[in-house]
Write a protein that holds these residues in place. Structure first.
Motif, PDB file in Angstrom:
ATOM      1  N   TYR A  86       0.845  -1.194   0.000  1.00  0.00           N
ATOM      2  CA  TYR A  86       0.000   0.000   0.000  1.00  0.00           C
ATOM      3  C   TYR A  86       0.882   1.247   0.000  1.00  0.00           C
ATOM      4  N   LEU A  87       0.591   2.154  -0.927  1.00  0.00           N
ATOM      5  CA  LEU A  87       1.386   3.371  -1.093  1.00  0.00           C
ATOM      6  C   LEU A  87       0.461   4.578  -1.058  1.00  0.00           C
ATOM      7  N   ILE A  88       0.841   5.591  -0.267  1.00  0.00           N
ATOM      8  CA  ILE A  88       0.081   6.840  -0.193  1.00  0.00           C
ATOM      9  C   ILE A  88       1.024   7.989  -0.519  1.00  0.00           C
ATOM     10  N   CYS A  89       0.685   8.762  -1.539  1.00  0.00           N
ATOM     11  CA  CYS A  89       1.443   9.958  -1.905  1.00  0.00           C
ATOM     12  C   CYS A  89       0.651  11.186  -1.464  1.00  0.00           C
ATOM     13  N   PHE A  90       1.346  12.172  -0.904  1.00  0.00           N
ATOM     14  CA  PHE A  90       0.658  13.359  -0.401  1.00  0.00           C
ATOM     15  C   PHE A  90       1.573  14.564  -0.527  1.00  0.00           C
ATOM     16  N   GLY A  91       1.044  15.728  -0.185  1.00  0.00           N
ATOM     17  CA  GLY A  91       1.787  16.978  -0.336  1.00  0.00           C
ATOM     18  C   GLY A  91       1.191  17.814  -1.455  1.00  0.00           C
ATOM     19  N   ASP A  92       1.670  19.046  -1.582  1.00  0.00           N
ATOM     20  CA  ASP A  92       1.125  19.945  -2.603  1.00  0.00           C
ATOM     21  C   ASP A  92       1.255  19.361  -4.003  1.00  0.00           C
ATOM     22  N   ALA A 107      -0.628   1.956   6.661  1.00  0.00           N
ATOM     23  CA  ALA A 107      -0.176   3.044   5.790  1.00  0.00           C
ATOM     24  C   ALA A 107      -0.762   4.378   6.234  1.00  0.00           C
ATOM     25  N   SER A 108      -2.030   4.371   6.675  1.00  0.00           N
ATOM     26  CA  SER A 108      -2.660   5.619   7.134  1.00  0.00           C
ATOM     27  C   SER A 108      -2.020   6.120   8.421  1.00  0.00           C
ATOM     28  N   VAL A 109      -1.606   5.192   9.293  1.00  0.00           N
ATOM     29  CA  VAL A 109      -0.914   5.594  10.524  1.00  0.00           C
ATOM     30  C   VAL A 109       0.407   6.274  10.181  1.00  0.00           C
ATOM     31  N   GLU A 110       1.133   5.693   9.233  1.00  0.00           N
ATOM     32  CA  GLU A 110       2.388   6.305   8.801  1.00  0.00           C
ATOM     33  C   GLU A 110       2.136   7.673   8.181  1.00  0.00           C
ATOM     34  N   LEU A 111       1.031   7.797   7.455  1.00  0.00           N
ATOM     35  CA  LEU A 111       0.680   9.084   6.849  1.00  0.00           C
ATOM     36  C   LEU A 111       0.504  10.157   7.914  1.00  0.00           C
ATOM     37  N   HIS A 112      -0.198   9.843   8.975  1.00  0.00           N
ATOM     38  CA  HIS A 112      -0.421  10.823  10.042  1.00  0.00           C
ATOM     39  C   HIS A 112       0.885  11.168  10.756  1.00  0.00           C
ATOM     40  N   LYS A 113       1.744  10.180  10.949  1.00  0.00           N
ATOM     41  CA  LYS A 113       3.024  10.447  11.608  1.00  0.00           C
ATOM     42  C   LYS A 113       3.877  11.404  10.779  1.00  0.00           C
TER      43      LYS A 113
END
Length: 324
Positions: A86-92, A107-113
């Motif tokens: 599972y991969l989540i990309c974020f940022g502007d 993956a969502s936990v890592e995103l919040h961290k």
């Protein structure tokens, strides 16, 4: 409100005519299907009670919040050796990413961290353009980027290879504004490096490749050793060979034949005449015995010469080049 009165979650969509899907539940989410993926032979399924098949390379993008507080993420699911990742990309510009081989929740936990860490530090200041930066800064950035990629590489090895496999990142190549960078990792093997330089020097001599020609070639291909390194190794080889097989000089005592009294000399400059007379008869040589003492053990070891046959036939000839 009791659970019995809660509205059941559902989706509103007209896919594939429209890639936009609206999810209604405790909150409303709108997400867009970027890539629907394909179902592999060994497909995984979602948990009960839905139990839907999960495609490979499935990617969606969703945005929530309003105006300046809105956030966009892009989520992908892909298979590695029949296991979901599972991969989540974020940022502007979706420039940040988190990854998990465990579950979407992980993956969502890592995103919040990571999001918390980035927001705490604040938005990074905009860096100078590469062409406006100093040479030192350009090199520092290249090394920093390479080091970060090395850490990421080492942290994800176990997701793709068995821990017993010896996976080593040796180098990374990238370009910035058409300027090439080649960064190597680990301790340099000086033995292999020296052997490579010696091999290139050998090819230059055998094929009569001029120094300028090699310099131009090395400028085009960045992974080739610089010409000065080849020149230095050639000097070391010459010094080593001069110790093994010294070059001696000999005076041939040649007689200078003067023109007859009735002949006009072609050269009348006294300085030139003196230099020619002094140079005539000077020569250099190397001992054939020492040459044989050097090459015979190597030829015997390689099986080229048979010690049982003590006769060696020699042919003395030039190297194909004109020597003035």
């Amino acid at each position: 409100m009791s659970n019995s009165n809660q509205q059941r979650s559902y989706e509103e969509e007209n896919y594939p005519i429209s890639p936009e899907i609206i999810y209604y539940g405790d909150r409303k989410f709108v997400y867009v299907v970027i890539q629907e993926g394909i179902y592999p032979p060994a497909v995984n399924y979602t948990e009960a009670s839905n139990y839907f098949p999960i495609p490979d390379n499935y990617t969606i993008k969703t945005t929530w919040g309003r105006a300046n507080n809105s956030r966009t993420i892009q989520c992908s699911i892909y298979y590695v050796e029949e296991k979901l990742h599972y991969l989540i990309c974020f940022g502007d510009n979706l420039q940040y990413q988190v990854f998990s081989a465990q579950s979407p929740f992980d993956a969502s936990v890592e995103l919040h961290k990571v999001s918390y860490y980035i927001n705490r530090k604040g938005r990074p200041r905009e860096l100078k353009l590469h062409k406006e930066s100093s040479k030192t800064t350009q090199i520092k950035r290249a090394k920093g980027l390479a080091k970060k990629e090395q850490v990421h590489f080492e942290n994800t090895i176990n997701d793709f290879y068995n821990p017993k496999d010896r996976v080593v990142l040796k180098a990374i190549d990238f370009t910035v504004e058409n300027k090439e960078y080649h960064v190597t990792f680990g301790d340099e093997n000086y033995v292999k490096k020296k052997q490579k330089l010696q091999s290139i020097a050998y090819v230059q001599d055998v094929e009569n490749i001029p120094r300028d020609a090699y310099r131009y070639l090395a400028a085009v291909e960045s992974i080739l050793p610089r010409e000065y390194a080849i020149s230095q190794i050639r000097q070391e080889i010459n010094a080593y060979m001069e110790e093994l097989i010294p070059i001696d000089f000999i005076d041939l005592n040649s007689t200078i034949v003067q023109e007859g009294p009735s002949e006009e000399p072609d050269i009348t400059d006294l300085l030139i005449i003196e230099q020619v007379i002094n140079a005539t008869g000077k020569g250099a040589y190397q001992s054939v015995k020492k040459i044989l003492e050097y090459i015979i053990p190597s030829y015997v070891e390689k099986g080229i010469l048979d010690p049982a046959i003590p006769t060696i036939h020699l042919r003395i000839s030039g190297d194909g080049r004109n020597v003035g």
